[in-house]
Design a protein around this motif. Structure first.
Motif, PDB file in Angstrom:
ATOM      1  N   GLU A 329      48.086  38.824  35.669  1.00 34.15           N
ATOM      2  CA  GLU A 329      47.821  38.274  34.291  1.00 34.15           C
ATOM      3  C   GLU A 329      47.269  38.596  32.742  1.00 34.15           C
ATOM      4  N   ALA A 330      46.440  39.441  33.599  1.00 36.93           N
ATOM      5  CA  ALA A 330      45.671  39.918  31.881  1.00 36.93           C
ATOM      6  C   ALA A 330      45.987  40.750  31.032  1.00 36.93           C
ATOM      7  N   VAL A 331      47.536  41.848  31.973  1.00 41.71           N
ATOM      8  CA  VAL A 331      47.325  42.430  31.299  1.00 41.71           C
ATOM      9  C   VAL A 331      49.198  43.325  31.465  1.00 41.71           C
ATOM     10  N   PRO A 332      49.887  43.454  30.645  1.00 46.91           N
ATOM     11  CA  PRO A 332      51.548  43.983  30.754  1.00 46.91           C
ATOM     12  C   PRO A 332      51.333  44.251  32.118  1.00 46.91           C
ATOM     13  N   ALA A 333      53.068  44.803  32.629  1.00 44.58           N
ATOM     14  CA  ALA A 333      53.451  44.857  34.214  1.00 44.58           C
ATOM     15  C   ALA A 333      52.773  46.071  34.353  1.00 44.58           C
ATOM     16  N   HIS A 334      52.992  47.391  33.478  1.00 44.49           N
ATOM     17  CA  HIS A 334      52.642  48.668  33.387  1.00 44.49           C
ATOM     18  C   HIS A 334      50.819  48.818  33.925  1.00 44.49           C
ATOM     19  N   LEU A 335      50.467  48.185  33.317  1.00 41.59           N
ATOM     20  CA  LEU A 335      48.872  48.346  33.774  1.00 41.59           C
ATOM     21  C   LEU A 335      48.276  47.781  34.884  1.00 41.59           C
ATOM     22  N   ARG A 336      48.953  46.629  35.534  1.00 36.48           N
ATOM     23  CA  ARG A 336      48.372  45.673  36.612  1.00 36.48           C
ATOM     24  C   ARG A 336      48.159  46.505  37.619  1.00 36.48           C
ATOM     25  N   ALA A 337      48.627  47.258  38.490  1.00 40.86           N
ATOM     26  CA  ALA A 337      48.593  47.830  39.187  1.00 40.86           C
ATOM     27  C   ALA A 337      46.786  48.667  38.726  1.00 40.86           C
ATOM     28  N   LYS A 338      46.666  49.158  37.639  1.00 40.18           N
ATOM     29  CA  LYS A 338      45.364  49.878  37.756  1.00 40.18           C
ATOM     30  C   LYS A 338      44.438  48.819  36.823  1.00 40.18           C
ATOM     31  N   ALA A 339      44.651  47.367  36.639  1.00 42.08           N
ATOM     32  CA  ALA A 339      44.057  46.598  36.690  1.00 42.08           C
ATOM     33  C   ALA A 339      43.559  45.937  37.615  1.00 42.08           C
ATOM     34  N   MET A 340      44.110  45.979  38.359  1.00 42.79           N
ATOM     35  CA  MET A 340      43.223  45.259  39.878  1.00 42.79           C
ATOM     36  C   MET A 340      42.586  46.443  40.376  1.00 42.79           C
TER      37      MET A 340
END
Length: 395
Positions: A329-340
């Motif tokens: 929930e912290a970043v846009p969809a295209h960055l979610r895997a990287k954020a995790m």
């Protein structure tokens, strides 16, 4: 809609089982350490280094393997290879003849395991109904790992070690992951693992993620949550046996009870956050986690120790929050895997590498119970960092 929900539920169940097998393999050493330490003459410092080696490799792989898989549209391939390799690596732990060879086996296992959970969470996040993100993430992160890694593992592995030896217990631990890897190959749809980053954004740039408040503070919270857990995890089974006088079977049952607590908390904590918000739920259960090391130490031998440990161990439910829900929930969809991958990676380096090493050194040099103090301090720090999270980040 019915078909979508059926696939969603099946995917969550399969990813939970895969992660459960991963944690069965990862935590096997923690439950078998009384046997391994005696056979290989390991000190508490070496035990901490073994946990740190796996976590260090896990941390680097968690971000860089995930980012590479996202950037090159290879998420399913990387996931399947990682599942196969970590399953085979369990055999290497069973074949170890010294601290050095066991260290090498755990290092390789950590590198193979690192990409599994951020990719699995990314798959589930992509297929989750909006009102079930927290619950699905909790089931994946906690139910499989708690059921296999914390409930079944201590009972099954200790039983095998008692009857036929700790090496055979490691060999048995590696089999289920291979079967589930084949199931994942057949079940995961191409659309689930599809990369959605646009061409110019196909990079592993960390600076892009750092601009988001809940990534920055999510990393700090993750370091504390992971550290709270890993400060005790490598040492507590040996501590129960050698310091508090439990028999191996009593220790196995106690660890299994904590596994039940972890299982329930992994459902309850994220599910509550779906209803009343991420931040207040994190605050309450991290505050509860401060009392866990006190319950282990101060209530030893009393009738209240196990119930108190069971309740205070509910901070385990915060693992799914920091590993999946907050970064999703912290970043846009295209960055979610990287954020995790980033949050889990840094959390592993600090909480899973530095903290176990520090806890082992303090336990060797000062007092056998020192690792419990480290755990309590990290829970208190985490409580402070939680106050800096935004409840609903503006993206």
């Amino acid at each position: 809609m019915k078909k979508i929900l059926t696939y969603e539920n099946g995917l969550v169940a399969l990813m939970a089982l895969v992660f459960g097998c991963l944690f069965f393999d990862r935590l096997a050493l923690n439950f078998l350490i009384p046997y391994v330490a005696k056979d290989l003459s390991l000190s508490d410092t070496q035990i901490g280094l073994l946990a740190g080696a796996l976590s260090l490799a896990w941390a680097f792989s968690s971000y860089f393997s995930t980012a590479w898989a996202e950037a090159n549209a290879k998420k399913k391939t990387v996931f399947l290879v990682a599942v196969g390799v970590f399953s085979l690596c369990s055999v290497g732990s069973g074949m170890a003849s010294s601290f050095v060879t066991l260290f090498a086996a755990r290092l390789l296992m950590g590198f193979s395991e690192g990409a599994v959970i951020p990719l699995a969470q990314n798959f589930v996040e992509k297929e989750s109904s909006p009102h079930r993100l927290g619950l699905n993430a909790g089931i994946l992160q906690g139910v499989g790992s708690a059921l296999f890694g914390s409930i079944l593992a201590p009972v099954v592995l200790v039983k095998i070690a008692e009857q036929i030896g700790w090496r055979d217990a490691f060999y048995v631990a590696g089999v289920p992951g291979l079967v589930l890897g084949l199931l994942a190959w057949r079940y995961i749809k191409a659309s689930t693992a599809e990369s959605i980053a646009v061409k110019e954004e196909k990079s592993i740039n960390i600076q892009e993620l750092w601009q988001y408040n809940n990534v920055r503070w999510g990393i700090a919270v993750a370091c504390c949550v992971f550290g709270w857990w890993f400060a005790t995890l490598p040492f507590i089974s040996k501590y129960f046996v050698t310091v508090q006088g439990m028999t191996p079977n009593e220790m196995g049952k106690t660890m299994g009870l904590l596994g039940v607590s972890g299982l329930l908390s992994s459902i309850v904590v994220p599910a509550l956050s779906d209803k009343i918000g991420r931040k207040p739920v994190m605050f309450v259960f991290m505050a509860l986690g401060i009392l866990y090391p006190l319950a282990v130490y101060a209530l030893a031998g009393s009738a209240f120790q196990l119930p108190a440990m069971f309740v205070t161990y509910f901070m385990m439910g915060c693992l799914a929050m920091v590993a999946a829900v907050i970064p999703s929930e912290a970043v846009p969809a295209h960055l979610r895997a990287k954020a995790m991958g980033l949050i889990m990676g840094v959390g592993e380096i600090v909480g899973g590498v530095l903290i176990p090493a520090l806890s082992g050194i303090l336990s060797d040099q000062i007092n056998a119970s020192a690792f419990l103090g480290v755990s309590g301090l990290l829970a208190m720090l985490g409580l402070i960092f939680v106050t800096q999270l935004q409840e609903k980040p503006q993206l």
